[in-house]
Design an enzyme around this catalytic site. Structure first.
Site, PDB file in Angstrom:
ATOM      1  CB  SER A 213      -3.169  -2.220 -15.864  1.00 13.22           C
ATOM      2  OG  SER A 213      -3.616  -3.487 -15.160  1.00 13.22           O
ATOM      3  CG  HIS A 241      -3.831   1.408 -18.205  1.00 15.04           C
ATOM      4  ND1 HIS A 241      -3.092   2.265 -17.259  1.00 15.04           N
ATOM      5  CD2 HIS A 241      -4.348   0.479 -17.604  1.00 15.04           C
ATOM      6  CE1 HIS A 241      -3.901   2.041 -16.172  1.00 15.04           C
ATOM      7  NE2 HIS A 241      -4.641   0.941 -16.305  1.00 15.04           N
ATOM      8  CE  LYS A 272      -7.749   3.010 -16.615  1.00 17.28           C
ATOM      9  NZ  LYS A 272      -8.428   3.314 -15.062  1.00 17.28           N
TER      10      LYS A 272
HETATM   11  C1  LIG Z   1      -6.789  -2.677 -17.936  1.00 12.66           C
HETATM   12  C2  LIG Z   1      -7.924  -2.029 -17.169  1.00 12.66           C
HETATM   13  N1  LIG Z   1      -9.203  -2.313 -17.558  1.00 12.66           N
HETATM   14  C3  LIG Z   1     -10.141  -1.499 -17.362  1.00 12.66           C
HETATM   15  C4  LIG Z   1     -10.117  -0.702 -16.210  1.00 12.66           C
HETATM   16  C5  LIG Z   1     -11.258  -0.355 -15.587  1.00 12.66           C
HETATM   17  O1  LIG Z   1     -11.148   1.391 -15.993  1.00 12.66           O
HETATM   18  P1  LIG Z   1     -12.233   2.402 -15.071  1.00 12.66           P
HETATM   19  O2  LIG Z   1     -11.360   2.702 -14.049  1.00 12.66           O
HETATM   20  O3  LIG Z   1     -12.513   3.336 -16.163  1.00 12.66           O
HETATM   21  O4  LIG Z   1     -13.119   1.600 -14.550  1.00 12.66           O
HETATM   22  C6  LIG Z   1      -8.639  -0.635 -15.634  1.00 12.66           C
HETATM   23  C7  LIG Z   1      -8.566   0.455 -14.632  1.00 12.66           C
HETATM   24  O5  LIG Z   1      -7.426   0.951 -14.121  1.00 12.66           O
HETATM   25  C8  LIG Z   1      -7.671  -1.123 -16.183  1.00 12.66           C
HETATM   26  O6  LIG Z   1      -6.339  -1.131 -15.922  1.00 12.66           O
END
Ligand SMILES: Cc1ncc(COP(=O)(O)O)c(C=O)c1O
Length: 434
Positions: A213, A241, A272
């Site tokens: 991310s 992502h 996303k």
């Molecule tokens: C790699 C990763 N996993 C999980 C999440 C969490 O997702 P959510 O925003 O739907 O809680 C994010 C959030 O940016 C993320 O970057």
């Protein structure tokens, strides 16, 4: 007045006192506020955050002169709206129809009164889209990782986790009680050196983000699959992502490598590349049944609002019908990366719609963000603790809905602003690792 009152010391009202972690947080809060960085952190959006957005500086800014200018129209280069489906007329119409029929919430958890037919339809559609047998949804991607890891990994298990994995994985693993072995970012050698020392029968997992991310690079899934085969390990991939941002039609990292059948569990986010909110876990029918009845986020937390489920279903249909959306996204990211690199700026190993620009110092990151904002370009600054202290960066998130003219306007503005800050003449950065 109570005569005994003075016999006791004053009750401590400062929560940070007595907690090293909170003192660290307090220091960071003071740093941001005192140095006026809050004007680009937590900026306020007025209306829909699509290709364009109306945005003002954060209201915590003490220098009122800039805020007095009010909202500014900006092009959005900081949104997770990778496929550009947020606000798509078909998505909005589907959500509106569901809103009228089901209301804003089901007022319950999935296991009891929180399941409507839209949840089941969405889970079927997601499983088919991602190339897995079954799928379960949660209230966020964060909740999905917490729920899946605390349910499937346990004391006695060994979990190999990439050092740049998302915080939700780190937190989920803490809940699991498993023995966590962090490996060097994307290093197969580092993974293998741990696997080699473990008995073949030992229950073990390799966990990785599909797309990282902060750096925007992609996991070496073929390499991980080969190691997991040799050493008898389960594979969990967090595709937050990559869903609707990587692979054919946006089917994610496993589909990009053609390795869906080798990944035991795929988790991800629905907010996303997909135009909603929530998270999911996909896997075999047997694994997903375990999660339906054995994961806390499913049992103890309210289910997705039906209008969101309806909008997501429509989003998946559009992705399947229109592969050109993902083609446009990849054109946009490749064009931007090439343009940024040609200025001599460092995009690290980005190979996805997440494009970092490594900066020499915190201050410059915030200054560049602010200058770009004033030029009508929205990007996010990223610093510690999201990344290590010597790896502060601007992070660009590319969307399929950006036009060629938008990309050129961005590159133009970046060129002007980075020259103002002498970034293009900056000496090579010290890469001391995270
Ligand atoms: C790699 C990763 N996993 C999980 C999440 C969490 O997702 P959510 O925003 O739907 O809680 C994010 C959030 O940016 C993320 O970057």
């Amino acid at each position: 007045m109570d005569p005994t009152r003075n016999a006791f010391p004053e009750k401590n009202r400062n929560l940070a006192v007595g907690s090293a972690r909170l003192q660290e947080v307090q220091k960071a809060v003071h740093y941001y506020v005192d140095n006026h960085h809050c004007d680009v952190i937590g900026r306020v959006f007025h209306g829909m955050p699509g290709r364009e957005a109306r945005v003002s500086f954060s209201p915590t800014r003490r220098d009122v002169r800039l805020n007095a200018e009010g909202p500014r129209d900006v092009l959005h280069f900081g949104s997770y709206n990778y496929s550009g489906l947020n606000g798509h007329p078909r998505v909005v119409a589907a959500a509106e129809a569901a809103l009228r029929r089901y209301g804003t919430t089901v007022s319950g958890v999935r296991l009891l009164n929180g399941t409507c037919e839209l949840h089941l339809e969405l889970e079927r559609a997601l499983a088919e889209f991602l190339g897995f047998e079954d799928c379960v949804t949660y209230s966020s991607g964060y909740a999905a990782n917490l729920s899946v890891l605390s349910a499937l990994c346990a004391e006695g298990d060994v979990v190999l986790s990439d050092m740049l994995n998302h915080q939700s994985i780190i937190d989920g693993l803490k809940l699991s009680g498993a023995d966590i072995r962090t490996y060097r970012h994307k290093s197969l050698r580092s993974i293998e050196s741990t696997l080699k020392k473990l008995p073949y029968e030992q229950r073990k997992f390799i966990i990785t983000d599909g797309v990282f991310s902060m750096d925007g690079d992609v996991a070496d899934l073929p390499g991980i699959v080969a190691l997991a085969e040799s050493y008898n390990a389960f594979i969990l991939v967090d595709d937050a992502h990559a869903t609707a941002a990587m692979g054919p039609n946006g089917r994610g990292t496993p589909a990009y490598f053609g390795l869906q059948s080798q990944v035991d569990v795929l988790t991800g986010s629905l907010s996303k590349g997909l135009p909603g909110i929530g998270g999911f876990a996909a896997g075999s029918k047997a694994t997903i049944d375990l999660l339906r009845f054995g994961s806390n986020g499913y049992i103890f937390s309210a289910s997705l609002p039906p209008p969101i489920a309806a909008g997501l279903l429509e989003g998946i249909r559009i992705l399947q019908e229109q592969p050109e959306l993902q083609e446009r996204l990849h054109h946009n990211e490749n064009y931007l990366r090439a343009g940024i690199r040609s200025m001599g700026l460092d995009c690290m190993n980005s190979e996805s719609p997440i494009i970092p620009i490594l900066m020499p110092a915190y201050e410059k990151t915030f200054e560049l963000t602010r200058l770009l904002h004033l030029e009508g370009i929205y990007v996010n600054p990223v610093g510690y603790p999201a990344v290590s202290k010597n790896r502060t960066r601007l992070r660009i998130n590319v969307s399929a809905n950006l036009t060629q003219a938008d990309l050129d306007r961005f590159l133009d503005a970046l060129d002007r602003c980075s020259r103002k800050l002498n970034l293009q003449d900056a000496p090579p950065l010290q890469q001391t690792g995270t």
